[in-house]
Design a protein around this motif. Structure first.
Motif, PDB file in Angstrom:
ATOM      1  N   ASP A   1       0.857  -1.190   0.000  1.00 26.77           N
ATOM      2  CA  ASP A   1       0.000   0.000   0.000  1.00 26.77           C
ATOM      3  C   ASP A   1       0.893   1.241   0.000  1.00 26.77           C
ATOM      4  OD1 ASP A   1      -1.784   2.087   0.529  1.00 26.77           O
ATOM      5  OD2 ASP A   1      -3.053   0.859   1.834  1.00 26.77           O
ATOM      6  N   PHE A   2       1.160   1.752  -1.191  1.00 21.48           N
ATOM      7  CA  PHE A   2       2.116   2.847  -1.352  1.00 21.48           C
ATOM      8  C   PHE A   2       1.622   4.127  -0.669  1.00 21.48           C
ATOM      9  CE2 PHE A   2       4.155   6.072  -4.363  1.00 21.48           C
ATOM     10  CZ  PHE A   2       5.411   5.979  -3.775  1.00 21.48           C
ATOM     11  N   VAL A   3       0.351   4.434  -0.822  1.00 24.74           N
ATOM     12  CA  VAL A   3      -0.199   5.642  -0.205  1.00 24.74           C
ATOM     13  C   VAL A   3      -0.126   5.551   1.318  1.00 24.74           C
ATOM     14  CG1 VAL A   3      -2.313   6.986   0.144  1.00 24.74           C
ATOM     15  CG2 VAL A   3      -1.651   6.274  -2.164  1.00 24.74           C
ATOM     16  N   LYS A   4      -0.415   4.379   1.863  1.00 25.28           N
ATOM     17  CA  LYS A   4      -0.309   4.195   3.309  1.00 25.28           C
ATOM     18  C   LYS A   4       1.127   4.403   3.783  1.00 25.28           C
ATOM     19  CE  LYS A   4      -1.172   0.847   7.030  1.00 25.28           C
ATOM     20  NZ  LYS A   4      -1.590  -0.552   7.348  1.00 25.28           N
ATOM     21  N   ALA A   5       2.081   3.903   3.020  1.00 21.54           N
ATOM     22  CA  ALA A   5       3.492   4.068   3.387  1.00 21.54           C
ATOM     23  C   ALA A   5       3.878   5.548   3.389  1.00 21.54           C
ATOM     24  CB  ALA A   5       4.382   3.276   2.445  1.00 21.54           C
ATOM     25  N   LEU A   6       3.474   6.271   2.355  1.00 17.96           N
ATOM     26  CA  LEU A   6       3.766   7.703   2.304  1.00 17.96           C
ATOM     27  C   LEU A   6       3.107   8.437   3.463  1.00 17.96           C
ATOM     28  CD1 LEU A   6       3.281   8.321  -1.521  1.00 17.96           C
ATOM     29  CD2 LEU A   6       5.451   8.531  -0.290  1.00 17.96           C
ATOM     30  N   SER A   7       1.866   8.079   3.750  1.00 15.23           N
ATOM     31  CA  SER A   7       1.109   8.748   4.809  1.00 15.23           C
ATOM     32  C   SER A   7       1.695   8.490   6.190  1.00 15.23           C
ATOM     33  CB  SER A   7      -0.348   8.289   4.772  1.00 15.23           C
ATOM     34  OG  SER A   7      -0.936   8.584   3.515  1.00 15.23           O
ATOM     35  N   SER A   8       2.506   7.458   6.311  1.00 17.53           N
ATOM     36  CA  SER A   8       3.093   7.100   7.604  1.00 17.53           C
ATOM     37  C   SER A   8       4.389   7.841   7.890  1.00 17.53           C
ATOM     38  CB  SER A   8       3.335   5.587   7.647  1.00 17.53           C
ATOM     39  OG  SER A   8       2.120   4.876   7.525  1.00 17.53           O
ATOM     40  N   ILE A   9       4.891   8.592   6.915  1.00 19.54           N
ATOM     41  CA  ILE A   9       6.130   9.355   7.117  1.00 19.54           C
ATOM     42  C   ILE A   9       5.795  10.600   7.938  1.00 19.54           C
ATOM     43  CG2 ILE A   9       7.999  10.636   6.003  1.00 19.54           C
ATOM     44  CD1 ILE A   9       7.675   8.754   3.579  1.00 19.54           C
ATOM     45  N   ARG A  10       6.234  10.627   9.181  1.00 19.69           N
ATOM     46  CA  ARG A  10       5.921  11.743  10.074  1.00 19.69           C
ATOM     47  C   ARG A  10       6.953  12.855  10.009  1.00 19.69           C
ATOM     48  NH1 ARG A  10       4.024   8.634  15.646  1.00 19.69           N
ATOM     49  NH2 ARG A  10       2.502   7.227  14.681  1.00 19.69           N
ATOM     50  N   ALA A  11       8.099  12.560   9.489  1.00 20.51           N
ATOM     51  CA  ALA A  11       9.194  13.532   9.468  1.00 20.51           C
ATOM     52  C   ALA A  11       8.794  14.799   8.721  1.00 20.51           C
ATOM     53  CB  ALA A  11      10.418  12.911   8.804  1.00 20.51           C
ATOM     54  N   LYS A  12       9.280  15.930   9.216  1.00 20.80           N
ATOM     55  CA  LYS A  12       9.166  17.170   8.447  1.00 20.80           C
ATOM     56  C   LYS A  12      10.030  17.005   7.208  1.00 20.80           C
ATOM     57  CE  LYS A  12       9.709  22.205   8.836  1.00 20.80           C
ATOM     58  NZ  LYS A  12       8.339  22.491   8.380  1.00 20.80           N
ATOM     59  N   ALA A  13       9.455  17.246   6.040  1.00 22.61           N
ATOM     60  CA  ALA A  13      10.144  16.886   4.796  1.00 22.61           C
ATOM     61  C   ALA A  13      10.142  18.028   3.791  1.00 22.61           C
ATOM     62  CB  ALA A  13       9.478  15.661   4.173  1.00 22.61           C
ATOM     63  N   ILE A  14      11.262  18.173   3.113  1.00 24.02           N
ATOM     64  CA  ILE A  14      11.330  18.953   1.874  1.00 24.02           C
ATOM     65  C   ILE A  14      11.756  17.976   0.796  1.00 24.02           C
ATOM     66  CG2 ILE A  14      12.406  20.853   0.624  1.00 24.02           C
ATOM     67  CD1 ILE A  14      12.914  22.256   3.279  1.00 24.02           C
ATOM     68  N   VAL A  15      10.921  17.804  -0.215  1.00 20.41           N
ATOM     69  CA  VAL A  15      11.208  16.899  -1.329  1.00 20.41           C
ATOM     70  C   VAL A  15      11.620  17.762  -2.517  1.00 20.41           C
ATOM     71  CG1 VAL A  15      10.273  15.125  -2.857  1.00 20.41           C
ATOM     72  CG2 VAL A  15       9.575  15.195  -0.442  1.00 20.41           C
ATOM     73  N   MET A  16      12.825  17.510  -3.053  1.00 23.79           N
ATOM     74  CA  MET A  16      13.408  18.417  -4.040  1.00 23.79           C
ATOM     75  C   MET A  16      13.749  17.687  -5.343  1.00 23.79           C
ATOM     76  SD  MET A  16      15.793  20.988  -1.743  1.00 23.79           S
ATOM     77  CE  MET A  16      15.993  22.154  -3.086  1.00 23.79           C
ATOM     78  N   PRO A  17      12.799  17.600  -6.264  1.00 27.14           N
ATOM     79  CA  PRO A  17      13.119  17.147  -7.610  1.00 27.14           C
ATOM     80  C   PRO A  17      13.651  18.322  -8.435  1.00 27.14           C
ATOM     81  CG  PRO A  17      10.805  17.652  -7.497  1.00 27.14           C
ATOM     82  CD  PRO A  17      11.366  17.934  -6.107  1.00 27.14           C
ATOM     83  N   CYS A  18      14.241  18.012  -9.562  1.00 22.46           N
ATOM     84  CA  CYS A  18      14.621  19.048 -10.528  1.00 22.46           C
ATOM     85  C   CYS A  18      13.609  19.038 -11.669  1.00 22.46           C
ATOM     86  CB  CYS A  18      16.022  18.783 -11.063  1.00 22.46           C
ATOM     87  SG  CYS A  18      16.500  19.911 -12.404  1.00 22.46           S
TER      88      CYS A  18
END
Length: 338
Positions: free
Chosen positions: A264-281
């Protein structure tokens, strides 16, 4: 004299149903662990990279400052320093080295932190490319432990398009008659050169080539000089079986492919509690911003910050574009200060 340490893990059971006997995890640390053990940065390696090739982001003038933080760079399995096809004895070495997932890598990195250093909190996990894949895994697998993540030019799951690109790299490597199904005694140089030229069309953007930054910024004499010196020079220094081992890890990278999230990919993403900056180019042909936008939309405490650069996958990468590295360093400072 080596500049790193090796942690003996014993026999490691893998997701693939195989094992690495007497597995070794190579790592290097920078800075000093404080008494509270809360100044920890984990900075995993990237495809083919070893710890010293991560050092472009570490320094006293940078966000990842060894005067303030205890920085751990664990070497990914198959990179030639940790257990790999090239350094594992028979019958598990060379072409018989088992498939290792990103999940396997991060589980063993967690063991290193817990068993060697007694670390229970991580201030930040960050990484480029496959280092970003491991960063996402850290956030999903250990949400209570990881306070911040900054994955850049990478993804939480290998896309179908990215999978196809890697099939091209694999085909080029294995088509060389000297490859001998992985049982070579001499590196298959024609295959390595062919794989490098597959990479060359993907690692940098169309605009990079149109504006001739290989000549203007990197100092090569011609396009052919760039293909030989930059791309072939990179892969000819590597072991083909090691590259194929890491390629499998990349292709099957998926933060939900484990017993925690059962696909369950969405569940895995939703479980990330860390404050995040995601930086693609915005010009990365491997990891387009659309993929990152999906990830951020399902992460509860994340910001999407697209790097406006024509350097493609190498925006913020190892020492190539100083302007983009400064943008990345600024984001790291901001995240660490939050």
């Amino acid at each position: 004299m080596s500049d790193y340490k090796v942690y003996s893990l014993g026999d490691v059971m893998l997701q693939s149903g195989m094992r690495i006997p007497d597995a070794k995890l190579a790592y290097k640390t920078y800075g000093t662990l404080n008494s509270a053990k809360d100044n920890v940065i984990v900075y995993p390696t990237w495809y083919s990279g070893q710890h010293y090739e991560n050092e472009w982001l570490i320094g006293e003038d940078k966000a990842v400052d060894p005067r303030k933080y205890f920085i751990i760079v664990p070497n990914m399995f198959c990179n030639g320093l940790s257990s790999s096809p090239s350094n594992t004895p028979a019958p598990y070495g060379r072409a018989r080295f088992p498939h290792v997932s990103a999940y396997d890598n991060v589980r063993m990195q967690h063991r290193l932190l817990a068993e060697v250093f007694g670390i229970e909190k991580i201030a930040l996990v960050t990484g480029w490319s496959m280092g970003a894949l491991q960063t996402f895994h850290w956030g999903a697998m250990y949400p209570e432990m990881v306070e911040r993540i900054l994955p850049f030019q990478g993804s939480a799951k290998c896309s179908r398009h990215n999978f196809v690109f890697l099939e091209g790299v694999k085909a080029a490597l294995t088509a060389d008659a000297a490859f001998l199904d992985g049982w070579y005694d001499v590196q298959p140089e024609k295959g390595l050169c062919a794989a490098a030229r597959v990479y060359a069309g993907w690692g940098l953007s169309q605009t990079f080539y149109r504006e001739k930054l290989d000549l203007e910024k990197l100092g090569y004499a011609s396009l052919e000089d760039f293909l030989v010196g930059f791309w072939e020079g990179w892969l000819l220094a590597k072991d083909a079986n090691n590259l194929l081992g890491m390629l499998w890890t990349w292709q099957y990278g998926d933060i939900s492919n484990n017993e925690i999230y059962t696909g369950d990919f969405v569940k895995a993403l939703s479980s990330i509690r860390a404050k995040a900056i995601v930086m693609p180019c915005k010009t990365d042909l491997y990891f387009p911003p659309e993929d990152s936008a999906f990830e951020v939309a399902h992460m509860p405490n994340a910001e999407l910050r697209v790097v406006d650069s024509i350097w493609g996958h190498f925006a913020g990468g190892p020492g190539t574009s100083p302007v983009d590295i400064a943008v990345l360093d600024k984001a790291l400072r901001e995240l660490l200060a939050s």
